[in-house]
Design an enzyme around this catalytic site. Structure first.
Site, PDB file in Angstrom:
ATOM      1  CG  ASP A   7       1.422 -10.510   3.971  1.00  0.00           C
ATOM      2  OD1 ASP A   7       1.831 -10.607   2.790  1.00  0.00           O
ATOM      3  OD2 ASP A   7       0.316 -10.020   4.258  1.00  0.00           O
ATOM      4  CB  CYS A  64       1.614  -7.109   2.518  1.00  0.00           C
ATOM      5  SG  CYS A  64       0.914  -5.463   2.367  1.00  0.00           S
ATOM      6  CG  HIS A  97      11.038  15.357  -3.979  1.00  0.00           C
ATOM      7  ND1 HIS A  97       9.997  15.985  -4.628  1.00  0.00           N
ATOM      8  CD2 HIS A  97      12.156  15.660  -4.700  1.00  0.00           C
ATOM      9  CE1 HIS A  97      10.457  16.625  -5.692  1.00  0.00           C
ATOM     10  NE2 HIS A  97      11.761  16.440  -5.772  1.00  0.00           N
ATOM     11  CG  HIS A 132      13.178  17.712  -1.141  1.00  0.00           C
ATOM     12  ND1 HIS A 132      11.847  17.945  -1.364  1.00  0.00           N
ATOM     13  CD2 HIS A 132      13.810  18.012  -2.300  1.00  0.00           C
ATOM     14  CE1 HIS A 132      11.660  18.356  -2.601  1.00  0.00           C
ATOM     15  NE2 HIS A 132      12.835  18.410  -3.193  1.00  0.00           N
TER      16      HIS A 132
HETATM   17  C1  RB5 Z   1      -3.490 -10.477   3.593  1.00  0.00           C
HETATM   18  O1  RB5 Z   1      -4.615 -11.154   3.208  1.00  0.00           O
HETATM   19  C2  RB5 Z   1      -3.615  -9.005   3.253  1.00  0.00           C
HETATM   20  O2  RB5 Z   1      -4.602  -8.413   4.040  1.00  0.00           O
HETATM   21  C3  RB5 Z   1      -2.301  -8.305   3.445  1.00  0.00           C
HETATM   22  O3  RB5 Z   1      -1.329  -8.921   2.672  1.00  0.00           O
HETATM   23  C4  RB5 Z   1      -2.226  -6.844   3.053  1.00  0.00           C
HETATM   24  O4  RB5 Z   1      -2.778  -6.636   1.804  1.00  0.00           O
HETATM   25  C5  RB5 Z   1      -2.622  -5.851   4.039  1.00  0.00           C
HETATM   26  O5  RB5 Z   1      -2.442  -4.645   3.833  1.00  0.00           O
END
Ligand code: RB5
Length: 149
Positions: A7, A64, A97, A132
């Site tokens: 993201d 993210c 694992h 595993h």
């Molecule tokens: C984005 O602001 C943030 O919420 C996203 O990148 C992430 O950390 C969500 O888990």
């Protein structure tokens, strides 16, 4: 071939890791996002993970802010075993694992140097199999809607 996805929060770290993968000659496909504009992590997770499940890519690296939201989305894709890691031991043993096929990193959690180490050990650690594998098979049973008890 490695699938990449992020993201907007993960975008800068994804770009850093692309430079690292270039340096060590690891091929990748970037499934977005492609700028720091707001972009929802579930879309990138699904695109990159679909590429793993359909065989276009071997593993996915997702980014993210925390690594957690995108890992939750990734784990909803059938056949994906995603792990959000911020330490070396976890990144290694989720391969050894859990046979994880997707590593999720938080750009607001780890710096580029540690992220490179985590990616490196994730890409170079083999699954140990044996006992595993039984547990991986049980995870797949849950995924298929079957009861383990
Ligand atoms: C984005 O602001 C943030 O919420 C996203 O990148 C992430 O950390 C969500 O888990």
């Amino acid at each position: 071939m490695i699938a990449l996805g992020s993201d907007h929060a993960g975008f800068p770290l994804k770009e850093e890791i692309k430079k690292y993968l270039d340096n060590v000659n690891v091929k990748y496909k970037d499934y977005g996002c492609y700028s720091p504009e707001r972009f929802d992590y579930a879309i990138a997770a699904q695109k990159a993970c679909d590429a793993v499940v359909n065989g276009d890519c071997d593993r996915a690296l997702l980014f993210c802010g925390t690594g957690i939201g995108i890992s939750m989305a990734a784990n909803k894709v059938k056949g994906i075993r995603a792990a959000a890691c911020s330490d070396y031991f976890s990144a290694k043993y989720t391969r050894a694992h859990n046979d994880a096929n997707c590593l999720c990193l938080g750009a607001r959690v780890v710096g580029a140097g540690l992220a490179q180490e985590l990616v490196d050990v994730f890409l170079h650690t083999e699954f140990e199999g044996g006992r595993h594998q039984t547990r991986i098979d049980q995870i797949a049973e849950i995924e298929n809607g079957n009861k383990l008890y």
